[in-house]
Design a protein around this motif. Structure first.
Motif, PDB file in Angstrom:
ATOM      1  N   ALA A  74       0.829  -1.208   0.000  1.00 21.67           N
ATOM      2  CA  ALA A  74       0.000   0.000   0.000  1.00 21.67           C
ATOM      3  C   ALA A  74       0.861   1.255   0.000  1.00 21.67           C
ATOM      4  O   ALA A  74       0.598   2.204  -0.752  1.00 21.67           O
ATOM      5  N   VAL A  75       1.895   1.281   0.820  1.00 20.38           N
ATOM      6  CA  VAL A  75       2.781   2.445   0.859  1.00 20.38           C
ATOM      7  C   VAL A  75       3.526   2.588  -0.468  1.00 20.38           C
ATOM      8  O   VAL A  75       3.725   3.703  -0.958  1.00 20.38           O
ATOM      9  N   SER A  76       3.915   1.471  -1.069  1.00 22.16           N
ATOM     10  CA  SER A  76       4.597   1.522  -2.370  1.00 22.16           C
ATOM     11  C   SER A  76       3.691   2.116  -3.444  1.00 22.16           C
ATOM     12  O   SER A  76       4.123   2.935  -4.250  1.00 22.16           O
ATOM     13  N   GLU A  77       2.414   1.694  -3.454  1.00 22.15           N
ATOM     14  CA  GLU A  77       1.487   2.230  -4.445  1.00 22.15           C
ATOM     15  C   GLU A  77       1.253   3.728  -4.233  1.00 22.15           C
ATOM     16  O   GLU A  77       1.243   4.503  -5.189  1.00 22.15           O
ATOM     17  N   LEU A  78       1.094   4.138  -2.987  1.00 23.77           N
ATOM     18  CA  LEU A  78       0.875   5.551  -2.700  1.00 23.77           C
ATOM     19  C   LEU A  78       2.108   6.377  -3.067  1.00 23.77           C
ATOM     20  O   LEU A  78       1.991   7.448  -3.672  1.00 23.77           O
ATOM     21  N   THR A  79       3.295   5.880  -2.745  1.00 23.88           N
ATOM     22  CA  THR A  79       4.529   6.590  -3.090  1.00 23.88           C
ATOM     23  C   THR A  79       4.683   6.718  -4.598  1.00 23.88           C
ATOM     24  O   THR A  79       5.022   7.797  -5.108  1.00 23.88           O
ATOM     25  N   CYS A  80       4.430   5.645  -5.320  1.00 26.61           N
ATOM     26  CA  CYS A  80       4.515   5.678  -6.786  1.00 26.61           C
ATOM     27  C   CYS A  80       3.523   6.684  -7.356  1.00 26.61           C
ATOM     28  O   CYS A  80       3.857   7.461  -8.253  1.00 26.61           O
ATOM     29  N   HIS A  81       2.311   6.700  -6.832  1.00 27.36           N
ATOM     30  CA  HIS A  81       1.284   7.627  -7.299  1.00 27.36           C
ATOM     31  C   HIS A  81       1.716   9.077  -7.065  1.00 27.36           C
ATOM     32  O   HIS A  81       1.580   9.924  -7.955  1.00 27.36           O
ATOM     33  N   LEU A  82       2.257   9.347  -5.892  1.00 29.53           N
ATOM     34  CA  LEU A  82       2.674  10.714  -5.583  1.00 29.53           C
ATOM     35  C   LEU A  82       3.873  11.135  -6.432  1.00 29.53           C
ATOM     36  O   LEU A  82       3.949  12.279  -6.889  1.00 29.53           O
ATOM     37  N   LEU A  83       4.819  10.220  -6.651  1.00 24.85           N
ATOM     38  CA  LEU A  83       5.974  10.563  -7.477  1.00 24.85           C
ATOM     39  C   LEU A  83       5.593  10.823  -8.925  1.00 24.85           C
ATOM     40  O   LEU A  83       6.130  11.717  -9.565  1.00 24.85           O
ATOM     41  N   LYS A  84       4.669  10.046  -9.459  1.00 23.29           N
ATOM     42  CA  LYS A  84       4.220  10.278 -10.834  1.00 23.29           C
ATOM     43  C   LYS A  84       3.514  11.611 -10.961  1.00 23.29           C
ATOM     44  O   LYS A  84       3.680  12.323 -11.937  1.00 23.29           O
ATOM     45  N   GLY A  85       2.719  11.964  -9.967  1.00 28.17           N
ATOM     46  CA  GLY A  85       1.980  13.219 -10.015  1.00 28.17           C
ATOM     47  C   GLY A  85       2.852  14.429  -9.837  1.00 28.17           C
ATOM     48  O   GLY A  85       2.563  15.495 -10.366  1.00 28.17           O
ATOM     49  N   CYS A  86       3.947  14.255  -9.107  1.00 30.58           N
ATOM     50  CA  CYS A  86       4.827  15.389  -8.857  1.00 30.58           C
ATOM     51  C   CYS A  86       5.947  15.499  -9.876  1.00 30.58           C
ATOM     52  O   CYS A  86       6.755  16.403  -9.809  1.00 30.58           O
ATOM     53  N   TYR A 119     -12.621  11.267  -0.982  1.00 34.47           N
ATOM     54  CA  TYR A 119     -11.828  11.800   0.119  1.00 34.47           C
ATOM     55  C   TYR A 119     -12.665  11.969   1.382  1.00 34.47           C
ATOM     56  O   TYR A 119     -12.167  11.765   2.487  1.00 34.47           O
ATOM     57  N   SER A 120     -13.936  12.323   1.253  1.00 34.91           N
ATOM     58  CA  SER A 120     -14.786  12.493   2.443  1.00 34.91           C
ATOM     59  C   SER A 120     -15.054  11.163   3.137  1.00 34.91           C
ATOM     60  O   SER A 120     -15.348  11.137   4.317  1.00 34.91           O
ATOM     61  N   GLN A 121     -14.928  10.062   2.410  1.00 37.48           N
ATOM     62  CA  GLN A 121     -15.106   8.736   3.001  1.00 37.48           C
ATOM     63  C   GLN A 121     -13.807   8.190   3.580  1.00 37.48           C
ATOM     64  O   GLN A 121     -13.763   7.054   4.038  1.00 37.48           O
ATOM     65  N   GLY A 122     -12.737   8.972   3.560  1.00 38.31           N
ATOM     66  CA  GLY A 122     -11.456   8.538   4.102  1.00 38.31           C
ATOM     67  C   GLY A 122     -10.710   7.593   3.182  1.00 38.31           C
ATOM     68  O   GLY A 122      -9.883   6.816   3.636  1.00 38.31           O
ATOM     69  N   ARG A 123     -11.006   7.650   1.879  1.00 44.58           N
ATOM     70  CA  ARG A 123     -10.323   6.798   0.908  1.00 44.58           C
ATOM     71  C   ARG A 123      -9.411   7.652   0.042  1.00 44.58           C
ATOM     72  O   ARG A 123      -9.492   8.866   0.053  1.00 44.58           O
ATOM     73  N   THR A 124      -8.556   6.971  -0.727  1.00 41.61           N
ATOM     74  CA  THR A 124      -7.606   7.679  -1.583  1.00 41.61           C
ATOM     75  C   THR A 124      -7.914   7.519  -3.061  1.00 41.61           C
ATOM     76  O   THR A 124      -7.418   8.283  -3.874  1.00 41.61           O
ATOM     77  N   GLY A 125      -8.671   6.490  -3.423  1.00 36.33           N
ATOM     78  CA  GLY A 125      -8.916   6.191  -4.827  1.00 36.33           C
ATOM     79  C   GLY A 125      -7.905   5.202  -5.389  1.00 36.33           C
ATOM     80  O   GLY A 125      -7.997   4.809  -6.545  1.00 36.33           O
ATOM     81  N   LEU A 126      -6.935   4.798  -4.599  1.00 35.71           N
ATOM     82  CA  LEU A 126      -5.946   3.796  -4.994  1.00 35.71           C
ATOM     83  C   LEU A 126      -6.355   2.462  -4.373  1.00 35.71           C
ATOM     84  O   LEU A 126      -6.553   2.370  -3.169  1.00 35.71           O
ATOM     85  N   SER A 127      -6.463   1.432  -5.189  1.00 34.65           N
ATOM     86  CA  SER A 127      -7.062   0.176  -4.728  1.00 34.65           C
ATOM     87  C   SER A 127      -6.302  -0.479  -3.576  1.00 34.65           C
ATOM     88  O   SER A 127      -6.912  -0.866  -2.573  1.00 34.65           O
ATOM     89  N   LEU A 128      -4.978  -0.620  -3.671  1.00 36.34           N
ATOM     90  CA  LEU A 128      -4.225  -1.275  -2.595  1.00 36.34           C
ATOM     91  C   LEU A 128      -4.255  -0.464  -1.300  1.00 36.34           C
ATOM     92  O   LEU A 128      -4.373  -1.021  -0.212  1.00 36.34           O
ATOM     93  N   VAL A 129      -4.152   0.838  -1.421  1.00 39.54           N
ATOM     94  CA  VAL A 129      -4.169   1.705  -0.241  1.00 39.54           C
ATOM     95  C   VAL A 129      -5.531   1.635   0.440  1.00 39.54           C
ATOM     96  O   VAL A 129      -5.623   1.445   1.656  1.00 39.54           O
ATOM     97  N   ASP A 130      -6.600   1.759  -0.346  1.00 36.09           N
ATOM     98  CA  ASP A 130      -7.944   1.713   0.235  1.00 36.09           C
ATOM     99  C   ASP A 130      -8.254   0.351   0.840  1.00 36.09           C
ATOM    100  O   ASP A 130      -8.872   0.264   1.903  1.00 36.09           O
ATOM    101  N   LEU A 131      -7.828  -0.722   0.197  1.00 33.21           N
ATOM    102  CA  LEU A 131      -8.048  -2.062   0.725  1.00 33.21           C
ATOM    103  C   LEU A 131      -7.317  -2.252   2.045  1.00 33.21           C
ATOM    104  O   LEU A 131      -7.873  -2.789   3.014  1.00 33.21           O
ATOM    105  N   TRP A 132      -6.076  -1.787   2.129  1.00 29.58           N
ATOM    106  CA  TRP A 132      -5.319  -1.916   3.375  1.00 29.58           C
ATOM    107  C   TRP A 132      -5.938  -1.067   4.487  1.00 29.58           C
ATOM    108  O   TRP A 132      -6.059  -1.516   5.627  1.00 29.58           O
TER     109      TRP A 132
END
Length: 161
Positions: A74-86, A119-132
Protein backbone atom coordinates in the motif's frame (compact mmCIF):
# COMPACT_ATOMS: atom_id res chain seq x y z
CA UNK A 1 14.85 2.41 31.89
CA UNK A 2 12.33 4.09 29.58
CA UNK A 3 12.95 4.38 25.81
CA UNK A 4 10.68 6.96 24.13
CA UNK A 5 8.71 6.01 21.06
CA UNK A 6 7.63 2.58 19.88
CA UNK A 7 10.76 0.41 20.02
CA UNK A 8 11.22 -1.65 16.85
CA UNK A 9 14.44 -3.30 18.05
CA UNK A 10 17.55 -2.59 20.11
CA UNK A 11 20.78 -2.33 18.13
CA UNK A 12 23.18 -2.18 21.08
CA UNK A 13 23.48 -1.47 24.79
CA UNK A 14 26.90 -0.15 25.85
CA UNK A 15 27.89 0.29 29.51
CA UNK A 16 31.32 1.87 29.91
CA UNK A 17 32.63 0.43 26.65
CA UNK A 18 31.27 -3.07 27.26
CA UNK A 19 28.51 -4.04 24.81
CA UNK A 20 25.88 -6.27 26.40
CA UNK A 21 24.68 -9.42 24.65
CA UNK A 22 21.01 -9.30 23.52
CA UNK A 23 20.22 -12.08 26.03
CA UNK A 24 21.06 -9.70 28.90
CA UNK A 25 18.14 -7.32 28.30
CA UNK A 26 14.64 -7.16 26.87
CA UNK A 27 12.09 -4.50 25.98
CA UNK A 28 8.68 -4.69 27.62
CA UNK A 29 5.61 -2.87 26.36
CA UNK A 30 5.60 0.91 26.72
CA UNK A 31 9.31 1.06 25.86
CA UNK A 32 10.70 -0.21 29.16
CA UNK A 33 14.25 -1.60 28.81
CA UNK A 34 14.69 -4.35 31.42
CA UNK A 35 17.96 -5.98 32.50
CA UNK A 36 17.78 -9.78 32.57
CA UNK A 37 19.86 -11.94 34.91
CA UNK A 38 19.88 -9.81 38.05
CA UNK A 39 22.04 -6.94 36.81
CA UNK A 40 21.16 -3.28 37.30
CA UNK A 41 21.45 -0.27 35.04
CA UNK A 42 23.97 2.42 36.02
CA UNK A 43 22.60 5.12 38.34
CA UNK A 44 24.65 7.94 36.82
CA UNK A 45 27.02 8.62 33.96
CA UNK A 46 29.51 11.15 32.67
CA UNK A 47 27.45 13.12 30.15
CA UNK A 48 30.56 14.93 28.82
CA UNK A 49 32.31 11.67 27.86
CA UNK A 50 31.93 10.08 24.45
CA UNK A 51 30.02 6.85 24.04
CA UNK A 52 32.08 3.79 24.96
CA UNK A 53 34.31 5.55 27.50
CA UNK A 54 34.26 4.66 31.20
CA UNK A 55 31.20 5.86 33.18
CA UNK A 56 28.97 6.06 30.07
CA UNK A 57 25.71 4.32 29.25
CA UNK A 58 24.45 4.24 25.64
CA UNK A 59 21.40 2.53 24.15
CA UNK A 60 21.04 2.50 20.35
CA UNK A 61 17.58 1.43 19.14
CA UNK A 62 15.30 1.87 16.15
CA UNK A 63 11.92 3.52 16.52
CA UNK A 64 8.93 2.16 14.63
CA UNK A 65 6.37 -0.59 14.32
CA UNK A 66 6.68 -3.77 12.29
CA UNK A 67 4.51 -3.80 9.16
CA UNK A 68 3.20 -6.65 7.06
CA UNK A 69 3.56 -7.14 3.30
CA UNK A 70 0.13 -5.62 2.61
CA UNK A 71 1.21 -2.37 4.29
CA UNK A 72 4.43 -2.32 2.28
CA UNK A 73 2.44 -2.79 -0.95
CA UNK A 74 0.00 0.00 0.00
CA UNK A 75 2.78 2.44 0.86
CA UNK A 76 4.60 1.52 -2.37
CA UNK A 77 1.49 2.23 -4.45
CA UNK A 78 0.88 5.55 -2.70
CA UNK A 79 4.53 6.59 -3.09
CA UNK A 80 4.51 5.68 -6.79
CA UNK A 81 1.28 7.63 -7.30
CA UNK A 82 2.67 10.71 -5.58
CA UNK A 83 5.97 10.56 -7.48
CA UNK A 84 4.22 10.28 -10.83
CA UNK A 85 1.98 13.22 -10.01
CA UNK A 86 4.83 15.39 -8.86
CA UNK A 87 7.09 14.57 -11.79
CA UNK A 88 5.66 17.28 -14.03
CA UNK A 89 4.13 14.94 -16.59
CA UNK A 90 0.99 14.37 -14.54
CA UNK A 91 0.71 10.86 -15.97
CA UNK A 92 -1.17 9.50 -12.96
CA UNK A 93 -3.97 12.02 -13.15
CA UNK A 94 -3.02 14.11 -10.15
CA UNK A 95 -3.14 17.28 -12.21
CA UNK A 96 -6.15 16.29 -14.33
CA UNK A 97 -9.25 18.44 -14.42
CA UNK A 98 -11.36 17.25 -11.49
CA UNK A 99 -14.54 18.82 -12.85
CA UNK A 100 -14.97 16.03 -15.41
CA UNK A 101 -17.39 13.34 -14.25
CA UNK A 102 -18.24 11.64 -17.54
CA UNK A 103 -16.11 11.47 -20.69
CA UNK A 104 -17.14 10.12 -24.11
CA UNK A 105 -14.88 9.90 -27.14
CA UNK A 106 -14.86 7.66 -30.22
CA UNK A 107 -17.33 5.21 -28.70
CA UNK A 108 -15.50 4.94 -25.36
CA UNK A 109 -17.39 6.14 -22.30
CA UNK A 110 -15.54 6.79 -19.04
CA UNK A 111 -17.27 7.73 -15.83
CA UNK A 112 -15.02 8.99 -13.07
CA UNK A 113 -15.96 9.06 -9.39
CA UNK A 114 -16.17 12.40 -7.69
CA UNK A 115 -12.91 12.79 -5.73
CA UNK A 116 -14.61 14.86 -3.04
CA UNK A 117 -16.84 11.88 -2.20
CA UNK A 118 -13.85 9.52 -2.17
CA UNK A 119 -11.83 11.80 0.12
CA UNK A 120 -14.79 12.49 2.44
CA UNK A 121 -15.11 8.74 3.00
CA UNK A 122 -11.46 8.54 4.10
CA UNK A 123 -10.32 6.80 0.91
CA UNK A 124 -7.61 7.68 -1.58
CA UNK A 125 -8.92 6.19 -4.83
CA UNK A 126 -5.95 3.80 -4.99
CA UNK A 127 -7.06 0.18 -4.73
CA UNK A 128 -4.23 -1.27 -2.59
CA UNK A 129 -4.17 1.71 -0.24
CA UNK A 130 -7.94 1.71 0.24
CA UNK A 131 -8.05 -2.06 0.72
CA UNK A 132 -5.32 -1.92 3.38
CA UNK A 133 -6.98 1.01 5.17
CA UNK A 134 -10.30 -0.85 5.26
CA UNK A 135 -8.54 -3.96 6.58
CA UNK A 136 -6.76 -2.26 9.48
CA UNK A 137 -9.53 0.27 10.23
CA UNK A 138 -12.88 -1.06 8.93
CA UNK A 139 -14.98 1.47 10.88
CA UNK A 140 -12.77 4.46 9.96
CA UNK A 141 -12.01 5.37 13.58
CA UNK A 142 -9.88 8.45 14.18
CA UNK A 143 -8.06 6.80 17.10
CA UNK A 144 -8.10 3.40 18.82
CA UNK A 145 -10.80 2.91 21.42
CA UNK A 146 -9.67 2.80 25.05
CA UNK A 147 -11.13 1.74 28.36
CA UNK A 148 -9.61 2.92 31.62
CA UNK A 149 -10.16 1.39 35.03
CA UNK A 150 -8.28 2.21 38.24
CA UNK A 151 -8.82 -1.40 39.38
CA UNK A 152 -7.21 -3.03 36.35
CA UNK A 153 -3.54 -3.93 36.66
CA UNK A 154 -1.85 -4.24 33.27
CA UNK A 155 0.21 -7.41 32.83
CA UNK A 156 3.84 -7.19 31.78
CA UNK A 157 4.08 -7.67 28.02
CA UNK A 158 7.46 -8.45 26.48
CA UNK A 159 7.81 -6.55 23.21
CA UNK A 160 11.34 -7.37 22.05
CA UNK A 161 13.08 -9.88 21.41
Amino acid sequence: MYLPGPVYDVVSVDIGGQVLAPEQYRVDAAGRLVRVGGGCWPDCQDMAAASGEPDTFTVVYRVGLPVDQAAVAAVSELTCHLLKGCGGSGSCGCKANRNIVRYSRQGVDLEMPDPQIIYSQGRTGLSLVDLWLMTVNPHRLDSPSRVYSPDFRYPRVQQWP
